[in-house]
Design a protein around this motif. Structure first.
Motif, PDB file in Angstrom:
ATOM      1  N   THR A   1      43.139  13.185  60.264  1.00 60.78           N
ATOM      2  CA  THR A   1      43.211  12.327  61.128  1.00 60.78           C
ATOM      3  C   THR A   1      43.235  10.878  60.478  1.00 60.78           C
ATOM      4  O   THR A   1      42.256  10.598  59.473  1.00 60.78           O
ATOM      5  CB  THR A   1      41.872  12.320  62.044  1.00 60.78           C
TER       6      THR A   1
ATOM      7  N   CYS B   1      43.027   6.451  61.285  1.00 60.07           N
ATOM      8  CA  CYS B   1      42.652   5.680  62.151  1.00 60.07           C
ATOM      9  C   CYS B   1      43.028   4.146  61.603  1.00 60.07           C
ATOM     10  O   CYS B   1      42.775   3.943  60.410  1.00 60.07           O
ATOM     11  CB  CYS B   1      41.193   5.636  62.464  1.00 60.07           C
ATOM     12  N   HIS B   2      43.669   3.472  62.421  1.00 57.95           N
ATOM     13  CA  HIS B   2      43.939   2.067  62.081  1.00 57.95           C
ATOM     14  C   HIS B   2      43.428   1.011  62.875  1.00 57.95           C
ATOM     15  O   HIS B   2      43.999   0.007  63.317  1.00 57.95           O
ATOM     16  CB  HIS B   2      45.468   1.783  62.069  1.00 57.95           C
ATOM     17  N   GLY B   3      42.081   1.521  63.276  1.00 53.78           N
ATOM     18  CA  GLY B   3      41.522   0.422  64.241  1.00 53.78           C
ATOM     19  C   GLY B   3      40.881   1.186  65.454  1.00 53.78           C
ATOM     20  O   GLY B   3      41.015   2.415  65.636  1.00 53.78           O
TER      21      GLY B   3
ATOM     22  N   GLY C   1      40.353   3.097  68.466  1.00 58.56           N
ATOM     23  CA  GLY C   1      41.088   3.910  69.364  1.00 58.56           C
ATOM     24  C   GLY C   1      42.570   4.085  68.935  1.00 58.56           C
ATOM     25  O   GLY C   1      43.334   4.722  69.616  1.00 58.56           O
ATOM     26  N   GLN C   2      43.015   3.667  67.738  1.00 55.55           N
ATOM     27  CA  GLN C   2      44.278   3.712  67.280  1.00 55.55           C
ATOM     28  C   GLN C   2      44.330   4.735  66.092  1.00 55.55           C
ATOM     29  O   GLN C   2      44.489   4.560  65.022  1.00 55.55           O
ATOM     30  CB  GLN C   2      44.562   2.646  66.511  1.00 55.55           C
ATOM     31  N   CYS C   3      44.093   6.023  66.491  1.00 56.38           N
ATOM     32  CA  CYS C   3      43.865   7.306  65.710  1.00 56.38           C
ATOM     33  C   CYS C   3      45.154   8.310  65.979  1.00 56.38           C
ATOM     34  O   CYS C   3      45.738   8.301  67.023  1.00 56.38           O
ATOM     35  CB  CYS C   3      42.703   7.874  65.584  1.00 56.38           C
ATOM     36  N   TYR C   4      45.505   8.870  64.874  1.00 56.47           N
ATOM     37  CA  TYR C   4      46.680   9.916  65.161  1.00 56.47           C
ATOM     38  C   TYR C   4      46.340  10.976  64.185  1.00 56.47           C
ATOM     39  O   TYR C   4      45.462  10.938  62.938  1.00 56.47           O
ATOM     40  CB  TYR C   4      47.979   9.587  64.915  1.00 56.47           C
TER      41      TYR C   4
END
Length: 127
Positions: free
Chosen positions: A34, A36-38, A40-43
């Protein structure tokens, strides 16, 4: 020597023929990850398998080398390791292939020619 080496190589090939085996290294699993870029900005990147590498080996290669070495020993030869000659040694002698194996000394060295032949030089005797 080259004739006897070839005879021993042929004998070794007859006694321990090429036995090619196809093998595969084990596959590797890369688990999901996983990023994350901030807030709630996870994939999540899914996991995947990478297949093992397929390769071939000659199962008799080691045995064939031993058979050849034993054959050469029976003919009176023994393996030696000589370093390549330095340029200053090479430049002091006339280049000519060794056709008769000379007595070796601690400072003996070799020059290999493009055709696969070689010259053994012992600097104390060179000149």
């Amino acid at each position: 020597m080259q004739t006897e080496t070839t005879q021993c190589q042929v004998k070794a090939l007859k006694d321990a023929p090429v036995a090619t085996q196809i093998r595969q290294s084990p596959p590797i699993y890369y688990p999901p990850r996983t990023y994350c870029h901030g807030p709630g900005q996870c994939y999540t990147r899914p996991g995947w398998w990478e297949p093992g590498r397929v390769y071939s080996v000659d199962a008799n290669a080691g045995l064939r080398k031993r058979v050849e070495a034993q054959c050469m020993a029976q003919k009176g030869f023994r393996p030696v390791s000589l370093p390549p000659c330095r340029q200053n040694v090479k430049s002091q002698v006339t280049a000519r292939r060794t056709t008769r194996l000379p007595a070796l000394a601690g400072n003996s060295c070799f020059v290999k020619f493009d055709d696969g032949s070689f010259q053994i030089i012992t600097p104390a005797q060179a000149g």
